[in-house]
Scaffold this active site. Structure first.
Site, short mmCIF file in Angstrom:
data_model
loop_
_atom_site.label_atom_id
_atom_site.label_comp_id
_atom_site.label_asym_id
_atom_site.label_seq_id
_atom_site.Cartn_x
_atom_site.Cartn_y
_atom_site.Cartn_z
N LYS A 232 0.85 -1.19 0.00
CA LYS A 232 0.00 0.00 0.00
C LYS A 232 0.89 1.24 0.00
O LYS A 232 1.39 1.67 1.05
CB LYS A 232 -0.92 0.04 1.23
N GLU A 307 9.68 1.16 10.46
CA GLU A 307 10.68 2.21 10.22
C GLU A 307 9.94 3.53 10.44
O GLU A 307 9.15 3.96 9.58
CB GLU A 307 11.19 2.15 8.77
N CYS A 341 13.36 10.85 7.01
CA CYS A 341 13.37 10.43 8.41
C CYS A 341 14.75 10.57 9.02
O CYS A 341 14.90 10.62 10.23
CB CYS A 341 12.90 9.00 8.51
N GLU A 438 10.07 16.06 14.73
CA GLU A 438 10.56 16.20 13.35
C GLU A 438 9.88 17.39 12.70
O GLU A 438 8.65 17.43 12.63
CB GLU A 438 10.09 15.01 12.51
P1 NAP Z 1 2.19 8.36 7.65
O1 NAP Z 1 1.13 9.37 7.68
O2 NAP Z 1 2.37 7.49 8.84
O3 NAP Z 1 1.88 7.47 6.37
C1 NAP Z 1 2.68 6.37 6.00
C2 NAP Z 1 1.82 5.34 5.30
O4 NAP Z 1 0.84 4.86 6.22
C3 NAP Z 1 1.04 5.90 4.12
O5 NAP Z 1 0.93 4.91 3.13
C4 NAP Z 1 -0.31 6.20 4.72
O6 NAP Z 1 -1.35 6.19 3.78
C5 NAP Z 1 -0.45 5.01 5.66
N1 NAP Z 1 -1.41 5.18 6.74
C6 NAP Z 1 -1.84 6.31 7.34
N2 NAP Z 1 -2.74 6.01 8.29
C7 NAP Z 1 -2.88 4.66 8.29
C8 NAP Z 1 -3.67 3.74 9.04
N3 NAP Z 1 -4.50 4.14 10.02
N4 NAP Z 1 -3.56 2.42 8.77
C9 NAP Z 1 -2.74 2.00 7.81
N5 NAP Z 1 -1.97 2.81 7.05
C10 NAP Z 1 -2.03 4.13 7.31
O7 NAP Z 1 3.61 8.98 7.34
P2 NAP Z 1 3.99 9.98 6.18
O8 NAP Z 1 3.60 11.35 6.54
O9 NAP Z 1 3.50 9.44 4.87
O10 NAP Z 1 5.57 9.82 6.16
C11 NAP Z 1 6.40 10.63 6.93
C12 NAP Z 1 6.85 9.87 8.16
O11 NAP Z 1 7.52 8.68 7.75
C13 NAP Z 1 7.86 10.66 8.95
O12 NAP Z 1 7.60 10.51 10.32
C14 NAP Z 1 9.17 9.99 8.59
O13 NAP Z 1 10.17 10.14 9.57
C15 NAP Z 1 8.76 8.57 8.43
N6 NAP Z 1 9.71 7.83 7.61
C16 NAP Z 1 10.49 6.92 8.24
C17 NAP Z 1 11.45 6.22 7.53
C18 NAP Z 1 12.33 5.22 8.20
O14 NAP Z 1 12.97 4.45 7.48
N7 NAP Z 1 12.41 5.18 9.50
C19 NAP Z 1 11.59 6.46 6.16
C20 NAP Z 1 10.76 7.40 5.55
C21 NAP Z 1 9.82 8.08 6.31
P3 NAP Z 1 -1.84 7.51 3.00
O15 NAP Z 1 -0.60 8.31 2.70
O16 NAP Z 1 -2.46 6.95 1.79
O17 NAP Z 1 -2.76 8.22 3.91
#
Ligand code: NAP
Length: 538
Positions: A232, A307, A341, A438
């Site tokens: 997804k 992650e 991240c 962040e």
């Molecule tokens: P996010 O809001 O948590 O979204 C990540 C994924 O989860 C997206 O596909 C999102 O879908 C999905 N999602 C959201 N709510 C969900 C739920 N209730 N159930 C299942 N899936 C759900 O994070 P983001 O804003 O896209 O990404 C930024 C974050 O990712 C930052 O905190 C960053 O630090 C972290 N990150 C971490 C790493 C690492 O390797 N540690 C790498 C990259 C990013 P939709 O987008 O379709 O809503």
């Protein structure tokens, strides 16, 4: 002219149809208050025309989900818009899928598991290698697609394609090295073995900041050891994922091994968590969503890797090489407009070098050219959406209120839309939001410290523990500090350290498990102990 029409016109034969059900609008930011939008818009439309026609002719512009062998719409016909963050224009409509489509994707993955896990590792390796070759031979189109839907400068996007494809190449090789063990027996008439077997169907949920690499980092090792996947991608950047899936099919990876659903994230997440057929959840994204998924996985006791978010310290000691430190901190902070991240979230500088560093750093930051990721020389593109800009604004406001000083930037860029000026803030303190969370944007907070102990204390004063950076010319200090930092990755005198050959992952609330490297495949394997008894009988 709306970009979607550009793309639709390019798709003669109409793989992409006009949708009967109005799409769900995702983009809240509107161009009206920002004059230069029309200029940007014209420029990107020209780019988009070329991109659309190239992607169309190479068949990479996929706008449906992949359920087994079928490219599919949402069953109720609902769609979501995918927009270009640099202009706000709609690039495409993709299906807004939910429970039902996810359950069908899980069934396809489950059906495919039996045969995919039973072919030889060498056969899986060949498929992955072919997929890698196709990703690389379509590097330019994939890079353009990433810039179009995510906004990062094209050079960075092309770098992401190489980095992302690297996981497929690496795990094509690792597929052949999943060894078991023979354990010396405690009894003479027994032989003890350990087999490593694929965990089963994997649910992989990925974010928008690396639309390709966050997927290949999971799918590469999963497929290598015989798992099948339901991916997804973020609804903000699904097109790169779909193009990669198209190339996976062309590489001969059988239908059902890779499935893609997108749309209603909570529904898709619930379906993946509820299914007993899904044996593993791998997630990259925010800590808040990661915690929900971890709790939800308990219902069926799935294996989980996470992650999650970071809050990376970048410690610059008095004895650092100033040029190396400035260059490293710049790269660690401003890559992808600060939306990674592992971005340096707090630049912690020793008092003896603080002023010199702040001046030299601000000068380098000032030289970063901001603009549409397709324009030559651009080093910083837009942020992903309006909410991201507002978050940066609120963090800077909080810091100013509490006594910090903006020494560069600190406001929206004159380009308007989602563009924000590269910003440096000095005199930041531990209690400010800029230190605690962040910022996920182009803002570099500078904090001051006196001693090595104080630097370590400030650096570790967070629930996150993903990446940390240290700039020093003392080998002894670099070892001491690396050992004391509560982080999964440490860069010494380097600002960009991610590579497919090294383990990537966090400690504390930054996550569980590791991706990439020889360790990454373990996340998709179960150990089975086999005891062969009564060896003395016939
Ligand atoms: P996010 O809001 O948590 O979204 C990540 C994924 O989860 C997206 O596909 C999102 O879908 C999905 N999602 C959201 N709510 C969900 C739920 N209730 N159930 C299942 N899936 C759900 O994070 P983001 O804003 O896209 O990404 C930024 C974050 O990712 C930052 O905190 C960053 O630090 C972290 N990150 C971490 C790493 C690492 O390797 N540690 C790498 C990259 C990013 P939709 O987008 O379709 O809503």
């Amino acid at each position: 002219m709306r970009l979607i029409r550009v793309i639709e016109a390019a798709r003669v034969g109409g793989m992409m149809r006009m949708m009967a059900v109005p799409p769900v609008k995702r983009f809240s930011h509107l161009p009206s208050m920002h004059a230069p939008f029309s200029l940007l818009s014209r420029q990107i439309t020209m780019d988009a025309k070329n991109i659309a026609s190239r992607l169309n002719s190479s068949g990479l512009l996929r706008t449906q989900g992949l359920l087994g062998a079928k490219w599919a719409d949402a069953y109720d016909g609902k769609t979501i818009e995918v927009s270009n963050p640099a202009t706000g224009e709609v690039i495409a409509n993709v299906p807004c899928m939910g429970h039902k489509e996810t359950n069908d994707a899980i069934s396809s993955a489950h059906d495919a598991f039996d045969s995919w896990s039973k072919i030889t590792a060498a056969e899986r390796s060949k498929c992955l290698r072919k997929w890698y070759d196709l990703l690389i031979s379509h590097k330019e189109e994939l890079g353009q697609l990433i810039t179009l839907e995510q906004g990062k400068p094209l050079k960075e996007a092309l770098g992401e394609v190489s980095y992302g494809a690297g996981f497929i190449e690496f795990f094509a090789e690792e597929a052949k090295r999943v060894y078991g063990d023979i354990i010396p027996s405690t009894l003479a008439d027994r032989r003890l073995f350990v087999l490593k077997q694929p965990v089963g169907v994997v649910g992989a949920i990925t974010p928008w900041n690396f639309p390709l690499a966050m997927i290949t980092r999971k799918v590469g090792p999963a497929l290598a050891c015989g798992c099948t996947v339901v991916v997804k991608p973020s609804e903000l950047t699904p097109l790169t994922a779909l193009a990669a899936a198209e190339l996976a099919l062309r590489a001969g990876i059988p239908p059902g091994v890779v499935n893609i659903v997108m749309g209603n994230a909570p529904e898709i997440g619930e379906a993946l968590l509820a299914s007993p057929q899904v044996r593993k959840i791998t997630f990259t994204g925010s800590t808040a969503v990661g915690k929900k998924l971890m709790a939800g996985a308990a219902g069926t006791v799935k294996k989980v890797s996470l992650e999650l978010g970071g809050n990376a310290p970048c410690i610059v000691f008095d004895d650092a090489d100033l040029d190396v430190a400035v260059k490293g901190a710049l790269a660690a902070k401003f890559r992808n407009s600060g939306q990674t991240c592992v971005c340096a979230n707090r630049i912690i500088v020793q008092e003896g070098i603080y002023d010199k560093f702040a001046n030299a750093f601000a000068k380098s930051v000032q030289n970063l050219q901001v603009g549409n990721g397709f324009s030559d020389g651009v080093a910083q593109g837009p942020l992903i959406n309006e909410a991201a800009v507002q978050k940066v604004e609120s963090f800077i406001q909080d810091a100013i209120t509490k006594g910090a000083k903006v020494i560069l930037g600190g406001k929206r860029h004159t380009l308007g839309m989602t563009f924000y000026e590269p910003t440096v803030v000095s005199d930041v303190k531990s209690e400010m939001l800029l230190s605690r969370e962040e910022a996920f944007g182009p803002v570099a907070p500078l904090l001051r410290f006196k001693t090595e102990e104080e630097a370590i204390r400030i650096a570790n004063d967070t629930n996150a523990g993903l990446a940390a950076y240290v700039f020093t010319n003392s080998i002894q200090r670099s070892w001491r500090v690396s050992e004391a930092l509560e982080y999964g990755l440490v860069g010494i005198n380097e600002g960009i350290i991610s590579t497919e050959v090294a383990p990537f992952g966090g400690v504390k609330q930054s996550g569980l498990g590791r991706e990439g490297s020889k360790y990454g495949i373990d996340e998709y394997l179960e150990l089975k102990y086999v005891c062969l008894g009564n060896m003395n009988s016939n």
